[in-house]
Design a protein around this motif. Structure first.
Motif: not given
Length: 239
Positions: A14, A17, A20, A23, A47
């Protein structure tokens, strides 16, 4: 993705990635994630919009070592580390991360924290924007409660949960004597060792004027203390 058992490998995937980046909220509770997976999330360069992270009910003891030496870019506003066995060393590490300077909600219930951890939180130069702090079911004791009471950094704090923390009358007196109390609308001291002395201190405090919630359930407060609390706080107080 709660209870998916993604483990460290999934958390690292995660964090790695590139798809993403949009998010905002990420829920990873009870997923078998350890320190390396959690550290990867905190250090993810992708992120960039993540504001809320729930990584509770994962065993994160040793997170301090996993975080050391890496760059931490995720700027969270809400962080749930409940039931992670986090420990004081990890709290000290997290409390010094500049990337957490915008954090407003922090939960570390059942984190195996002691008075030293409470002192670290209270003296952190980073956590100045906290609005809600929950440390339920730890062992901060009177010393930890006193450290939080004397904290000058929590100018925005309005909700404090110190339930089940081995806090006695000395801790209650310290809180009652603190201007911090004047900013709190919610104060949870349930499940501690506060007796009439602590109750009377809260009643007499010139700062305890904003409460919407005052929880003292499970404390050995006698009839006189209970009456004084009800007379002062009415239905706001629960015992």
């Amino acid at each position: 993705m709660p209870e998916e058992q993604i483990l460290d490998a999934g958390a690292i995937a995660i964090a790695s990635s590139t798809h993403l980046s949009k998010i905002v909220n990420l829920t990873l509770w009870k997923n078998g994630i350890g320190p390396s997976g959690a550290a990867a999330i905190f250090a993810s360069p992708h992120l960039t919009n993540l504001a809320s992270l729930d990584i509770s009910q994962n065993i994160l003891r040793g997170l301090a070592e996993a975080l050391s030496g890496s760059r931490h870019t995720v700027r969270l506003r809400r962080l749930d580390l409940g039931r992670t066995r986090l420990g004081t060393a990890a709290v000290a590490c997290l409390s010094g991360l500049p990337s957490l300077a915008d954090l407003s909600v922090l939960r570390i219930d059942e984190g195996e924290l002691d008075s030293a951890a409470a002192t670290v939180l209270a003296t952190s130069p980073i956590l100045k924007k906290l609005v809600r702090l929950s440390l339920n079911f730890n062992r901060i004791g009177n010393e930890g409660a006193s450290a939080l009471a004397s904290c000058a950094n929590f100018a925005r704090l309005d909700s404090l949960n110190l339930g089940n923390n081995e806090i006695g009358d000395a801790g209650a007196v310290a809180l009652a004597s603190s201007s911090l109390l004047g900013r709190l609308t919610d104060l949870v001291l349930a499940g501690n060792d506060i007796s009439d002395r602590g109750a009377f201190a809260l009643v007499a405090s010139p700062f305890s004027t904003q409460f919407k919630v005052l929880s003292l359930r499970g404390n050995p407060i006698g009839p006189a203390g209970r009456k004084a609390l009800i007379d002062r706080f009415g239905t706001t107080v629960t015992m």
